[in-house]
Design an enzyme around this catalytic site. Sequence first.
Site, PDB file in Angstrom:
ATOM      1  N   GLY A   9      78.049 -13.368  67.147  1.00  0.00           N
ATOM      2  CA  GLY A   9      78.891 -14.430  67.704  1.00  0.00           C
ATOM      3  C   GLY A   9      80.348 -14.121  67.447  1.00  0.00           C
ATOM      4  N   GLY A  12      83.379 -15.916  69.709  1.00  0.00           N
ATOM      5  CA  GLY A  12      83.530 -17.361  69.848  1.00  0.00           C
ATOM      6  C   GLY A  12      84.801 -17.831  69.161  1.00  0.00           C
ATOM      7  N   GLN A  13      84.905 -19.144  68.949  1.00  0.00           N
ATOM      8  CA  GLN A  13      86.139 -19.710  68.404  1.00  0.00           C
ATOM      9  C   GLN A  13      86.491 -19.147  67.028  1.00  0.00           C
ATOM     10  OE1 GLN A  13      86.052 -23.884  67.379  1.00  0.00           O
ATOM     11  NE2 GLN A  13      88.260 -24.100  67.488  1.00  0.00           N
ATOM     12  N   TYR A 140      73.138 -31.384  66.955  1.00  0.00           N
ATOM     13  CA  TYR A 140      74.000 -30.427  66.256  1.00  0.00           C
ATOM     14  C   TYR A 140      73.933 -30.654  64.754  1.00  0.00           C
ATOM     15  CZ  TYR A 140      78.320 -27.843  65.164  1.00  0.00           C
ATOM     16  OH  TYR A 140      79.254 -26.969  64.650  1.00  0.00           O
ATOM     17  N   LYS A 144      72.245 -28.259  61.827  1.00  0.00           N
ATOM     18  CA  LYS A 144      73.100 -27.769  60.741  1.00  0.00           C
ATOM     19  C   LYS A 144      72.565 -28.204  59.374  1.00  0.00           C
ATOM     20  CE  LYS A 144      76.183 -25.331  62.918  1.00  0.00           C
ATOM     21  NZ  LYS A 144      76.254 -23.869  62.719  1.00  0.00           N
TER      22      LYS A 144
END
Length: 314
Positions: A9, A12-13, A140, A144
């Site tokens: 990843g 990504g951000q 989400y 998590k």
Amino acid sequence: MNQKFLVIGAFGQIGSELVPTLQKYFGKENVVAVGHSHIPKNFDGIVEKGSVLEPKTIAKLIDKYKTNILINLASFLSVKSENDPEGAFQTNLLGLKNTLDIAKEKNLKVFWPSSIAVFGPTTPKNQTPQETIIEPTTMYGVTKRAGELLCQYYFLKWGVDVRSIRYPGLLDYKTPPSAGTTEYAKYIFYEGIKNNSYDCPLKEDTMLPMMYMEDAVEATIQIITAQKEKINVRTSYNLAAFSFSPKMIAEELKKYLPKFKINYKIDPQIQKIADSWPNSIDDSKAKEDWGWQPKFSFEKTIEIMFKNIKEKIQ
């Protein structure tokens, strides 16, 4: 031992800023960036294609580059997770299990990001403690929280050196806004600079914990490189910098855009998610255990964001 990183990843951000910082600190030859769908053509460094849902590919890459630190940043964010709960479950939770299994087999150190989304409506809202009631009500948050417990389980059962941070909302100017609850605080710059106005999906007084990306990146590197005996939380550490509401960021933005106007057009789904999250976070455990300290204030973050987004879009 030479520290060699494989980052899933990577584009990504968080990865977009973490990977270049790792390259700067540890050398480009020691950072393998793994992307899935969005791999920039101009990336300067080692890049491979792979997915957190393809563990055999990831395991081969670890063997190929002899990496000893595995960073799994692949994640569906809050709004996307609500719209696609099955995809969120696969990527956020099964993807994590895949990386933990690889780490267990190959004796790797692991970093995986959690979020303030683990907290729910029953959690104390102000200065949310490290250990508290944790009953998330979003997919989400559920993935998590389950992921945090999975991390702890792999540490207790097999000694996997897994480390994690509960990120607040993250502000950066390098990646476009995405489908997250705190992303309004990025959209507001783009719309404000272009149109001098912004239609905000949250109520004006919705307080949420936030952080400038550079602080988040430094915290991530700090926890990854901390001595093992300093890591006393194997679920995930609270992390904080400052909190603000849409009204507060709008007022701050008027310093740079005197004619700026914010309109409140509440999105019930986004508001419901935000209302289940804390107003502020107690991160004293991270400060005590591995010396975490934020450098960027709310005002400085807004100044940096405005300057750089304006340059980017004008």
